[in-house]
Each structure stands twice: as structure tokens, then as C-alpha cells.
Design a protein around this motif. Sequence first.
Motif, PDB file in Angstrom:
ATOM      1  N   LEU A   1       0.844  -1.183   0.000  1.00  0.00           N
ATOM      2  CA  LEU A   1       0.000   0.000   0.000  1.00  0.00           C
ATOM      3  C   LEU A   1       0.884   1.238   0.000  1.00  0.00           C
ATOM      4  O   LEU A   1       2.085   1.160   0.270  1.00  0.00           O
ATOM      5  CB  LEU A   1      -0.955   0.018   1.189  1.00  0.00           C
ATOM      6  CG  LEU A   1      -0.376   0.194   2.600  1.00  0.00           C
ATOM      7  CD1 LEU A   1      -1.498   0.566   3.557  1.00  0.00           C
ATOM      8  CD2 LEU A   1       0.311  -1.067   3.090  1.00  0.00           C
TER       9      LEU A   1
ATOM     10  N   VAL B   1       1.052   4.324   5.439  1.00  0.00           N
ATOM     11  CA  VAL B   1       0.475   3.758   6.657  1.00  0.00           C
ATOM     12  C   VAL B   1       0.339   4.898   7.671  1.00  0.00           C
ATOM     13  O   VAL B   1       1.246   5.160   8.449  1.00  0.00           O
ATOM     14  CB  VAL B   1       1.351   2.630   7.228  1.00  0.00           C
ATOM     15  CG1 VAL B   1       0.693   2.030   8.471  1.00  0.00           C
ATOM     16  CG2 VAL B   1       1.590   1.552   6.187  1.00  0.00           C
TER      17      VAL B   1
ATOM     18  N   ASP C   1      -1.663   5.126  10.251  1.00  0.00           N
ATOM     19  CA  ASP C   1      -2.008   4.722  11.610  1.00  0.00           C
ATOM     20  C   ASP C   1      -1.969   3.208  11.713  1.00  0.00           C
ATOM     21  O   ASP C   1      -2.035   2.488  10.706  1.00  0.00           O
ATOM     22  CB  ASP C   1      -3.404   5.247  11.971  1.00  0.00           C
ATOM     23  CG  ASP C   1      -3.761   4.980  13.416  1.00  0.00           C
ATOM     24  OD1 ASP C   1      -3.186   5.645  14.301  1.00  0.00           O
ATOM     25  OD2 ASP C   1      -4.591   4.099  13.665  1.00  0.00           O
TER      26      ASP C   1
ATOM     27  N   SER D   1      -4.234   1.323  12.713  1.00  0.00           N
ATOM     28  CA  SER D   1      -5.499   0.700  12.329  1.00  0.00           C
ATOM     29  C   SER D   1      -5.429   0.109  10.927  1.00  0.00           C
ATOM     30  O   SER D   1      -6.106  -0.880  10.631  1.00  0.00           O
ATOM     31  CB  SER D   1      -6.638   1.728  12.406  1.00  0.00           C
ATOM     32  OG  SER D   1      -6.382   2.827  11.556  1.00  0.00           O
ATOM     33  N   TYR D   2      -4.609   0.704  10.051  1.00  0.00           N
ATOM     34  CA  TYR D   2      -4.416   0.137   8.712  1.00  0.00           C
ATOM     35  C   TYR D   2      -3.785  -1.251   8.822  1.00  0.00           C
ATOM     36  O   TYR D   2      -4.191  -2.190   8.134  1.00  0.00           O
ATOM     37  CB  TYR D   2      -3.515   1.048   7.881  1.00  0.00           C
ATOM     38  CG  TYR D   2      -4.204   2.277   7.324  1.00  0.00           C
ATOM     39  CD1 TYR D   2      -4.257   2.507   5.962  1.00  0.00           C
ATOM     40  CD2 TYR D   2      -4.796   3.218   8.163  1.00  0.00           C
ATOM     41  CE1 TYR D   2      -4.880   3.643   5.447  1.00  0.00           C
ATOM     42  CE2 TYR D   2      -5.425   4.343   7.661  1.00  0.00           C
ATOM     43  CZ  TYR D   2      -5.466   4.549   6.312  1.00  0.00           C
ATOM     44  OH  TYR D   2      -6.094   5.658   5.806  1.00  0.00           O
TER      45      TYR D   2
ATOM     46  N   THR E   1      -6.303  -3.809  10.235  1.00  0.00           N
ATOM     47  CA  THR E   1      -7.295  -4.218   9.239  1.00  0.00           C
ATOM     48  C   THR E   1      -6.716  -5.203   8.231  1.00  0.00           C
ATOM     49  O   THR E   1      -7.346  -6.213   7.891  1.00  0.00           O
ATOM     50  CB  THR E   1      -7.843  -2.985   8.499  1.00  0.00           C
ATOM     51  OG1 THR E   1      -8.417  -2.082   9.448  1.00  0.00           O
ATOM     52  CG2 THR E   1      -8.887  -3.384   7.481  1.00  0.00           C
ATOM     53  N   LEU E   2      -5.504  -4.929   7.771  1.00  0.00           N
ATOM     54  CA  LEU E   2      -4.903  -5.778   6.737  1.00  0.00           C
ATOM     55  C   LEU E   2      -4.405  -7.104   7.300  1.00  0.00           C
ATOM     56  O   LEU E   2      -4.282  -8.080   6.555  1.00  0.00           O
ATOM     57  CB  LEU E   2      -3.752  -5.028   6.074  1.00  0.00           C
ATOM     58  CG  LEU E   2      -4.171  -3.789   5.266  1.00  0.00           C
ATOM     59  CD1 LEU E   2      -2.948  -3.020   4.798  1.00  0.00           C
ATOM     60  CD2 LEU E   2      -5.030  -4.189   4.074  1.00  0.00           C
TER      61      LEU E   2
ATOM     62  N   LYS F   1     -11.641 -10.148   6.855  1.00  0.00           N
ATOM     63  CA  LYS F   1     -11.592  -8.720   6.567  1.00  0.00           C
ATOM     64  C   LYS F   1     -12.893  -7.998   6.900  1.00  0.00           C
ATOM     65  O   LYS F   1     -12.879  -6.834   7.278  1.00  0.00           O
ATOM     66  CB  LYS F   1     -11.253  -8.498   5.087  1.00  0.00           C
ATOM     67  CG  LYS F   1      -9.994  -9.208   4.624  1.00  0.00           C
ATOM     68  CD  LYS F   1      -8.764  -8.746   5.393  1.00  0.00           C
ATOM     69  CE  LYS F   1      -7.514  -9.441   4.899  1.00  0.00           C
ATOM     70  NZ  LYS F   1      -6.318  -9.086   5.707  1.00  0.00           N
TER      71      LYS F   1
END
Length: 498
Positions: free
Chosen positions: A213, A216, A218, A220-221, A224-225, A230
Motif C-alpha cells: 500500500l 500507513v 495509523d 489501524s491500517y 485491518t490488513l 476482513k
Amino acid sequence: MNTPSKLQTDLQKNKTLFKKLLPAEDILTYDFQTADGVACTLVYADGIVNKELLAQLVAKPLSSLYLHEKAGGMYASNENPVKDAVAQTERFPELKVLEKPQDMLLEVLDGNTLLLVDGLSTGFVVGAKFLPVRAIMEPPTDVAVKGPREGFIEDIKVNMSLVRKRFKTPDLRFETVRVGRRSQTAVVVCWLDGTSKTELKDDVVQKLNALDLDIVPDSSYIATLLSPRKHSFFRAVGTTEKPDIFTAKIAEGRIGILVDGSPIALTLPYILTEDLQTSEDYFISPSMATVFRFMRFIALFIAIFLPAFYVSAQIFKMQLLPLGLMLTIASSVRELPLSPGLEMFVVLFLLETLKEASIRMPKYVGMSLSVVGALVLGETAVSAGFLSTPAIIIVALSGICLYVVPNFVETGSLLRWLYLLVAGSFGPFGIVLLTAFLLYYLLSADAFGAPYLAPFSPLLPHDLRDSLFKYGLEELSTRPRFLRSKNRTRLKKGKNND
């Protein structure tokens, strides 16, 4: 632009290269010479470097150095004497010698300073970061009456030091992974060697390296990943802002993750019963901690099921309610223009809207908005005959109960809407059917190799001592079995242990 694999020995060509690689205006260079006229250049990002330290510990010593003489002659074909002479002259504790321009580029963007010397095809990285950071203080999301007041901040080095302060052992390990094509954010994996599962650590590092990606911003990314499911309502990765909670979970055998730029640390595996636990449970008596955990469980049950039960009883089974309560509700809703399901939906929508507005508005305006919304709007709606008093009381009680378990607020809100939908459509049968589906989903869920409903499914009697119940420290002398830690013992009675 393609980055070459190695620098040249000509300083001007190297400066030109880095100006092309780093064309931003905040990337500055400072040129100076040694005492015998050898040109040197410092490359750094303005605003995140301690220039005073660079001047005193880098530029000043080199300006007084006769480099050719100390290196034992001219450069010739061997650069090693010159590199050694520069390295010995520098008075900076954080000094690295790099050969690849790509590595030097990342160091400059990370806040370090690059020293280039004419005649050398290598660069010296000086750790003179001076990043703006806020002070260590009590985190707003993990407020505790008893226990430590420290909280993580946005600087990953400070966060690592807070963890290291609590683990004075060589078994504490850190592994840094760069995530994000453009941000190159430092993500640090923390674990205790000999306690945490090596396979789990390797799996986490492999997944982090596979992430593709741009940036980044935060943690939280990352959470989530990394989540195995998901689109699940339920969290598979734990979050905390407190170093004491973070280190306690690592000591049990979990893996911790710190993300540069984020005060939220991650822990995994994460199971459902952790939502009912707080850090204060370990600073009060076990009996009181057990009472509070059962209170949270009951409050969570009320928050999710009470609106759905109320709507289901009104539409399908009024006999589920006691006679006196049934007559009171019947008189309250007799002339309402809305159906019970739609009425409850409107009240819940107003509650969520007020919550969002109070969070997004400035602090003092948000407090006033909450009071006005709760008193004026609710009272006016009841007086106008638009909403009933029981519906407002039930939604208010449900909201209060939900915030007793702050880690479960997002999931609980979604489940409350879902139960309300099936209760208004199918009645008690819909509630039972949805509950059975959620139980099946949770029973089949996997939290990085650990059962999500542990220690209840599969039943682990040992781990029940720190689930809804809370035993004393002597009864918790071994680590949770569902984590399958290599080192099971964490307390040996009558001995001093690491």
C-alpha cells in the motif's frame, strides 16, 4: 528515477544525484571542508534534525581534521583508511556506514543526516533526529483509577523505550519492517524469545512484508490488513495505548506491534473475553474484579438485546412482558404514528447522531450539544406524541450499558442494529436464529491460531481463571494454554525468577 547501486567517488556527482532523488525544498545540504581542504557535505531534512548537534559533533571535528595525514596518505585505490579516519573523528554515538544510495535515501527521509566525503563511494549516516513529539501522558482512551499513567505517543523510539523499561531481559526482541511504498513506515514487531511462538512471529512478519500500500498513517491500517476475516464485526487484533497492558500481553506469549506515527499499539492473538477485561482488574482484589467482569457481561447483554426484545414483544409476543409493564407500554404507545420497529430505529438513530456530533464538535460545544439533545429533543418528541417514553428509556439504558465495555462499542452498535432489524421482521424466532448464526461464526473463527471463544470453546478449565472470573496471582502461575507458549511458567512460588 532509477537509483544507482553505488555512489561515485566524486562528491559533486553524488550531490547532484541526491538533489535529483530528493528534489523537495525541505531537503538541504551543508558544505564544508576538512583542515586540509577535503570537501564534505551534509544532507538532511529541515525541521527534523538537530542542527546544533550536527555542528558540534560532526562538522566541527571534521573541519579541524587533516584527513590525508590521519588516513596515512592520499586516497589511492583503498578507501578504508579514510573511512576509518572519518569514523574515528566523529563524536556521534549513532553512526552507520552505508554503501547503497537507496538505503541512504531512506535514512535521510527518516530524519537522519547523511555525510558525504569527497573521494569516498560510501556515506555516513548520523542519527541526529529531532522530531517534534508530545509528552508522555495518560492516554484518553485508557483511563484508569489505579495503575500506571504512562501512555504511548506517536514516536516509535519512545514507545520502544517504554516497552524496554518494563522488560530488562535480553529475551525481549524487536524486528523492524518497512511498510508503505511512499511512507516507508517503520513497523516494529515485539516478542519474548522463548515465550512467544516463533511460528506466529514469523507469520506476522511475513504478512507485514507482503503488504503493498502507499502509506500507513495509523496502526489501524495494519490491524485491518492483518485480520484473517476482513469484513468481520469482531476484532481479531487487540489495541491499547498503555505500555503496562501491552507488556503484560507480550509476557503471556502474545506478539506486539508498534507503528511509527501512531500511539495505538497492537497485540495478537486477540480473543473475545479480552473485551470484558480492563487493566484495573489486576490492581484490585480478584473478587471485585470478578464482580466487575460479570457486570460488564450483563451490561453488554442488555445493550445488544434489550431494544430488539422490546420491539419483538410489542409486535409478536406482548405476553413476554409482565402484565403491569405491558399495560404501561400499551398506554404509552397507543396513539403513536410510528410502528414499534420504526420508532426504535428513529430513537437509536438519534442516539448515534448525538454521539457522533458530540465527538466531532469542539469539546465545550460538544458537551452542550449532548445535554441539549438529550433533554430538549427527547422531551419535545415525547410531548409531541412522536416518540414514547419507554422507547427513549430503553435506548438510553442500552447506550449506557454499551459504554461500560468501551472496547466493544463499535461491534456492539452494529449487533444492536442487526438484532433490531431481525426482531422487527421475524420476532423472537429471528433473535434466536441470529444468535445461533453468530455462535456458529464465533466457534469457527480463528484468531491467529487461537480459538476466538477460548477458554469456553474449546473448554480450557485452567484458562477460566482469568476469563469472566479473576483468580489471584498464585492461581495464575502459568500462562494461558490457548496461546501454546513455549515457557508455561510465569510464577514460581518461593523463588526469585527472571
